[in-house]
Design an enzyme around this catalytic site. Structure first.
Site, short mmCIF file in Angstrom:
data_model
loop_
_atom_site.label_atom_id
_atom_site.label_comp_id
_atom_site.label_asym_id
_atom_site.label_seq_id
_atom_site.Cartn_x
_atom_site.Cartn_y
_atom_site.Cartn_z
N HIS A 23 2.15 0.34 -14.38
CA HIS A 23 2.02 -1.11 -14.35
C HIS A 23 1.96 -1.59 -12.90
CE1 HIS A 23 2.25 -5.21 -15.71
NE2 HIS A 23 3.35 -5.44 -15.01
N GLY A 24 0.94 -2.39 -12.59
CA GLY A 24 0.74 -2.85 -11.22
C GLY A 24 -0.29 -2.04 -10.47
N ASN A 25 -0.69 -0.89 -11.03
CA ASN A 25 -1.75 -0.07 -10.45
C ASN A 25 -3.04 -0.42 -11.20
OD1 ASN A 25 -3.59 2.06 -9.96
ND2 ASN A 25 -1.95 3.47 -9.47
N HIS A 137 7.60 7.91 -16.29
CA HIS A 137 6.82 9.13 -16.12
C HIS A 137 7.01 9.76 -14.74
CE1 HIS A 137 4.09 6.13 -14.41
NE2 HIS A 137 3.38 7.08 -13.86
N GLU A 174 10.22 5.04 -3.49
CA GLU A 174 8.91 5.60 -3.81
C GLU A 174 8.40 6.57 -2.75
OE1 GLU A 174 6.76 4.48 -6.70
OE2 GLU A 174 8.79 4.03 -7.39
N HIS A 250 2.01 0.20 -3.47
CA HIS A 250 2.66 0.90 -2.36
C HIS A 250 2.03 0.44 -1.05
CE1 HIS A 250 3.48 4.41 -5.33
NE2 HIS A 250 4.58 3.71 -5.17
N ASP A 252 0.93 2.23 1.27
CA ASP A 252 -0.21 3.04 1.69
C ASP A 252 -1.50 2.64 0.99
OD1 ASP A 252 0.07 4.18 -0.84
OD2 ASP A 252 0.47 6.21 -0.13
N CYS A 369 -2.82 9.24 -1.05
CA CYS A 369 -1.83 9.48 -2.11
C CYS A 369 -1.63 10.97 -2.35
CB CYS A 369 -2.28 8.83 -3.41
SG CYS A 369 -2.04 7.05 -3.50
#
Length: 445
Positions: A23-25, A137, A174, A250, A252, A369
């Site tokens: 969620h949010g990605n 996850h 994170e 994030h 990055d 990533c």
């Protein structure tokens, strides 16, 4: 002392699929339910690693997690044989099954936060696995991640390993996706930029409204304390809430730094000038900020292209290479920015290399990533355990391993197939032998 940055890329696991768990990605959510190609995904990752190795960069490899995580399903009350556990989970809790099959450990920027020995008071490199508690996850990963890192960086005289932070919202961590080390070169003492999305205790309450802020200030501060960093070595900056609400889950995804260069979007930090001033005050070498204004690249284009989730690599002559995903070519404004603003600008970025990592990108992970950066001296590189530094022979063996074990088609519905679980265990058991890591997986212990 010859200190070089080693990029440890995560091998894409055999259960790579598009379940839309993050969620949010935006990319992950928008590709939910599509058919994935695990074999292609793993080979794309290996091709990127090989090309960087061939270009003279030191390249490492980290193994994927054990998936499906049948132990997690049993902890949640699913009983019986492996096949029965999978069938019941698929029937009663399909989203849980998708979570325990996630191949998200491929994004090793989230694996841990690392402080090189040149910055640590005890002269050792320090590692803290991220708790990743913001999503189930990923919460499943830290135990195996810690064993893998302890197996590779096993020399206690050179490497220190810290416990995962408490898996609570207040200490949501994170990993290196929200951490950047800046210095004149890798062997020079550095300044550590920790970027957080929210403050758990106190603060002014300004936070994103649409998507969750995954990193807390308190978690970043705790990791810095674990590693023995002083106030003079650290800068804590809040990520701009507007960026998080645009899909920048994030730091990055909106900024990347290496050496003295910080490449960032105008809306990366809530207090842009304050962040730059704090870095300049602490760095021994001049900071080289490379700012991309919103007029050049919108937040939507930044998120869609993952321009800032590129790898920024230092070259011996002082120049830098930017490794970008192919999606950057598909956005006219982004490609124009790369050519006219970055390559033609007054900064060390002299080359842009385009890589196809489309299988990863569809799940929301670009080149940056896929790697965990570890600055290591020559002696520290020699002290690594296992066979994890890529060379031609290892690359060839890993490609053959992928081609033997990976499927070329995987839909979310296939995750209940007990044959997939058996295939994955066989593949991982062989992989630990190839990488000489020992028994790092639960099924091996």
């Amino acid at each position: 002392m010859s200190v070089r940055e080693v990029n440890f890329d995560g091998l894409v696991g055999p259960t790579h699929n598009y379940s839309g768990l993050a969620h949010g990605n935006v990319a992950s959510m928008s590709h939910e339910g599509l058919v994935a190609n695990p074999r292609e995904a793993a080979l794309q990752g290996l091709e990127k690693m090989k090309s960087l190795m061939d270009a003279g960069y030191v390249q490492g490899v980290l193994p994927p997690q054990q998936r499906p995580d049948l132990g997690a399903l049993r902890d949640l009350g699913f009983a019986g044989s492996d096949a029965q556990v999978l069938a019941r989970a698929a029937d009663e809790a399909p989203q849980v099954l998708r979570a325990v099959c996630s191949a998200s450990s491929m994004w090793t920027a989230n694996a841990a936060t690392v402080t090189p020995s040149v910055d640590a008071p005890d002269g050792r490199a320090h590692f803290t696995p991220a708790n990743l508690q913001s999503s189930f996850h990923r919460y499943l990963e830290p135990a195996t991640t810690g064993r893998v890192l302890a197996s590779i960086f096993a020399d206690e005289a050179r490497f220190a390993h810290h416990p995962v932070l408490p898996a609570t919202p207040a200490f949501s961590d994170e990993g290196a996706a929200n951490h950047t080390r800046l210095a004149g070169d890798h062997g020079e003492p550095g300044v550590h930029l920790y970027v957080y999305g929210r403050q758990a205790f106190g603060g002014d309450g300004i936070a994103p409204r649409r998507y969750p802020a995954r990193q807390t200030l308190e978690a970043s501060q705790a990791v810095a304390r674990q590693h023995g960093l002083s106030d003079a070595q650290t800068v804590f900056a809040q990520q701009h809430p507007e960026a998080i609400d645009a899909g920048v889950f994030h730091n990055d995804v909106i900024a990347v730094g290496n050496g003295p260069v910080l490449l960032y979007h105008e809306v990366a930090f809530r207090d842009e000038q304050g962040t730059l001033d704090a870095l300049r005050e602490r760095m021994a070498s001049p900071l080289i900020p490379v700012r991309v204004p919103v007029e050049a690249v919108s937040l939507d284009d930044a998120v869609a292209s993952y321009l800032f989730n590129s790898q920024l690599l230092s070259n011996p002559d002082g120049t830098m290479t930017l490794v970008v995903p192919g999606e950057c070519q598909e956005r006219e404004a982004v490609w124009r920015c790369l050519q006219d603003h970055l390559l033609a600008g007054h900064n060390p970025i002299s080359e842009v290399v385009v890589k196809d990592v489309k299988q990863s990108m569809r799940n929301g992970g670009g080149p940056a990533c896929l790697r965990l950066r570890v600055a290591l001296s020559e002696a520290e590189r020699a002290a690594l355990s296992g066979r994890v530094l890529l060379d031609d022979a290892l690359h060839g063996e890993l490609v053959a391993w992928v081609e033997r074990h990976y499927r070329d088609r995987l839909a979310p519905a296939d995750l209940a197939d007990p044959a997939l679980a058996s295939e994955t265990l066989a593949a991982l058991d062989e992989l630990t032998g190839l990488l000489r890591l020992g028994s790092v997986y639960p099924f091996q212990r």
